[in-house]
Design an enzyme around this catalytic site. Sequence first.
Site, mmCIF file in Angstrom:
data_model
loop_
_atom_site.group_PDB
_atom_site.id
_atom_site.type_symbol
_atom_site.label_atom_id
_atom_site.label_comp_id
_atom_site.label_asym_id
_atom_site.label_seq_id
_atom_site.Cartn_x
_atom_site.Cartn_y
_atom_site.Cartn_z
ATOM 1 N N TYR A 25 45.228 48.514 31.645
ATOM 2 C CA TYR A 25 46.568 48.249 31.101
ATOM 3 C C TYR A 25 47.643 48.213 32.193
ATOM 4 O O TYR A 25 48.825 48.417 31.891
ATOM 5 C CB TYR A 25 46.909 49.290 30.035
ATOM 6 C CG TYR A 25 46.290 48.996 28.676
ATOM 7 C CD1 TYR A 25 46.646 47.847 27.962
ATOM 8 C CD2 TYR A 25 45.376 49.860 28.092
ATOM 9 C CE1 TYR A 25 46.104 47.563 26.721
ATOM 10 C CE2 TYR A 25 44.817 49.582 26.840
ATOM 11 C CZ TYR A 25 45.193 48.431 26.161
ATOM 12 O OH TYR A 25 44.661 48.156 24.933
ATOM 13 N N GLU A 32 39.582 40.258 31.881
ATOM 14 C CA GLU A 32 39.249 41.374 30.998
ATOM 15 C C GLU A 32 37.757 41.421 30.661
ATOM 16 O O GLU A 32 37.172 42.508 30.580
ATOM 17 C CB GLU A 32 40.093 41.296 29.720
ATOM 18 C CG GLU A 32 41.561 41.590 29.997
ATOM 19 C CD GLU A 32 42.414 41.685 28.747
ATOM 20 O OE1 GLU A 32 43.563 42.136 28.871
ATOM 21 O OE2 GLU A 32 41.934 41.334 27.643
ATOM 22 N N LYS A 64 39.356 49.944 19.336
ATOM 23 C CA LYS A 64 39.988 51.073 20.023
ATOM 24 C C LYS A 64 39.510 52.417 19.447
ATOM 25 O O LYS A 64 38.858 52.453 18.400
ATOM 26 C CB LYS A 64 41.508 50.926 19.904
ATOM 27 C CG LYS A 64 42.065 49.684 20.622
ATOM 28 C CD LYS A 64 43.578 49.609 20.524
ATOM 29 C CE LYS A 64 44.125 48.406 21.281
ATOM 30 N NZ LYS A 64 45.614 48.365 21.257
ATOM 31 N N ASN A 117 46.644 50.496 16.692
ATOM 32 C CA ASN A 117 46.475 49.231 15.967
ATOM 33 C C ASN A 117 45.046 48.704 16.011
ATOM 34 O O ASN A 117 44.796 47.526 15.831
ATOM 35 C CB ASN A 117 47.485 48.198 16.472
ATOM 36 C CG ASN A 117 47.352 47.959 17.974
ATOM 37 O OD1 ASN A 117 46.401 48.434 18.602
ATOM 38 N ND2 ASN A 117 48.275 47.214 18.545
ATOM 39 N N ARG A 122 44.768 44.287 11.961
ATOM 40 C CA ARG A 122 45.812 45.284 12.220
ATOM 41 C C ARG A 122 46.595 45.600 10.948
ATOM 42 O O ARG A 122 46.988 46.751 10.721
ATOM 43 C CB ARG A 122 46.715 44.799 13.358
ATOM 44 C CG ARG A 122 46.036 44.959 14.716
ATOM 45 C CD ARG A 122 46.746 44.211 15.804
ATOM 46 N NE ARG A 122 46.351 44.660 17.141
ATOM 47 C CZ ARG A 122 46.791 44.110 18.255
ATOM 48 N NH1 ARG A 122 47.631 43.087 18.209
ATOM 49 N NH2 ARG A 122 46.388 44.572 19.429
ATOM 50 N N HIS A 126 41.975 45.339 20.316
ATOM 51 C CA HIS A 126 42.596 44.640 21.446
ATOM 52 C C HIS A 126 42.017 43.236 21.525
ATOM 53 O O HIS A 126 40.855 43.024 21.197
ATOM 54 C CB HIS A 126 42.297 45.371 22.759
ATOM 55 C CG HIS A 126 42.645 44.564 23.984
ATOM 56 N ND1 HIS A 126 43.903 44.571 24.529
ATOM 57 C CD2 HIS A 126 41.905 43.685 24.726
ATOM 58 C CE1 HIS A 126 43.924 43.742 25.576
ATOM 59 N NE2 HIS A 126 42.729 43.202 25.711
ATOM 60 N N THR A 137 50.916 42.763 16.979
ATOM 61 C CA THR A 137 50.756 44.072 17.627
ATOM 62 C C THR A 137 51.168 45.215 16.693
ATOM 63 O O THR A 137 50.492 46.250 16.624
ATOM 64 C CB THR A 137 51.628 44.136 18.912
ATOM 65 O OG1 THR A 137 51.343 42.989 19.719
ATOM 66 C CG2 THR A 137 51.367 45.409 19.690
HETATM 67 O O1 CDP Z 1 47.702 44.380 22.069
HETATM 68 P P1 CDP Z 1 48.771 43.307 22.123
HETATM 69 O O2 CDP Z 1 48.469 42.238 23.151
HETATM 70 O O3 CDP Z 1 49.085 42.746 20.765
HETATM 71 O O4 CDP Z 1 50.133 44.027 22.570
HETATM 72 P P2 CDP Z 1 50.657 44.406 24.043
HETATM 73 O O5 CDP Z 1 52.132 44.142 24.048
HETATM 74 O O6 CDP Z 1 49.846 43.757 25.090
HETATM 75 O O7 CDP Z 1 50.476 45.987 24.118
HETATM 76 C C1 CDP Z 1 49.229 46.570 24.407
HETATM 77 C C2 CDP Z 1 49.026 47.743 23.493
HETATM 78 O O8 CDP Z 1 50.011 48.735 23.775
HETATM 79 C C3 CDP Z 1 49.223 47.453 22.000
HETATM 80 O O9 CDP Z 1 48.091 46.877 21.388
HETATM 81 C C4 CDP Z 1 49.530 48.836 21.469
HETATM 82 O O10 CDP Z 1 48.360 49.620 21.312
HETATM 83 C C5 CDP Z 1 50.372 49.425 22.599
HETATM 84 N N1 CDP Z 1 51.827 49.281 22.369
HETATM 85 C C6 CDP Z 1 52.581 50.401 21.974
HETATM 86 O O11 CDP Z 1 52.026 51.482 21.833
HETATM 87 N N2 CDP Z 1 53.934 50.274 21.761
HETATM 88 C C7 CDP Z 1 54.552 49.092 21.929
HETATM 89 N N3 CDP Z 1 55.866 48.994 21.711
HETATM 90 C C8 CDP Z 1 53.821 47.955 22.328
HETATM 91 C C9 CDP Z 1 52.465 48.087 22.526
HETATM 92 MG MG MG Z 2 48.295 42.371 25.220
#
Ligand code: CDP
Ligand code: MG
Length: 140
Positions: free
Chosen positions: A49, A126, A9, A112, A102, A115, A91
Site C-alpha cells: 500500500y 500487484e 481481506k 470493505n 462491498r 481489493h 471503496t
Molecule cells: O480499494 P480501492 O482501490 O477501492 O480504494 P483505495 O483508495 O485504493 O484505498 C485502499 C484501501 O484503503 C481501501 O480499499 C480501504 O480499505 C482503505 N481506505 C480507508 O480505510 N479509508 C479511506 N478514506 C480510503 C481507503
Molecule cells: Mg486502490
Amino acid sequence: MANTLGIIKPDGMRRKLAGRIIDKVERAGLIIRGTKVLWLDRERAEKFYAVHQGKPFYKSLVEFMTSGPIMVLVLGGHGAIERWRELMGHTDPAKAKYNTIRREFGTSIEKNVVHGSDSETTAKVEVAFFFREDEILPKE
Ligand code: CDP
Ligand code: MG
C-alpha cells in the site's frame, strides 16, 4: 485480456465470506488463474500500500491488512480489471451499488472485504507482488 489481482481481506476471511465471494467471481465469468492464502507482515503490507503512504488512513489500513490471513487471487478473462472493480463496488460500501461485494458485505470504508487492481500497470505490479510466473495458469 490482462490479469488482475484480487484480495479477500482479513475481514472477509475472518467472517468466512471467501466461498460466497468466489461464487460471485465465477458467476461473473472471471477466471481464477492463481490463488493462495497468506498472512501479510507489516513490512509487506506497507510496501503493498506504499501508494497510500502519508494518507490519514494508511496506518490503520496496514494494521487491518495484517490482522489476519488474506486470500490473494489472479483473475483473468476479457476486461478482468474493470469487471472485478465493478463487481467489488465503490471503496465505501455505503456508496457501492446493490449486488456488489462491498455493498453486500462491507462494514466500513476500511473494512470493505476485497481489493482489486485499478489499472493495467497496477495489476501487473500487484500480481507480481504475490505470484511467480509459474504459479499462474497460462492464458492459453
Ligand atoms: O480499494 P480501492 O482501490 O477501492 O480504494 P483505495 O483508495 O485504493 O484505498 C485502499 C484501501 O484503503 C481501501 O480499499 C480501504 O480499505 C482503505 N481506505 C480507508 O480505510 N479509508 C479511506 N478514506 C480510503 C481507503
Ligand atoms: Mg486502490
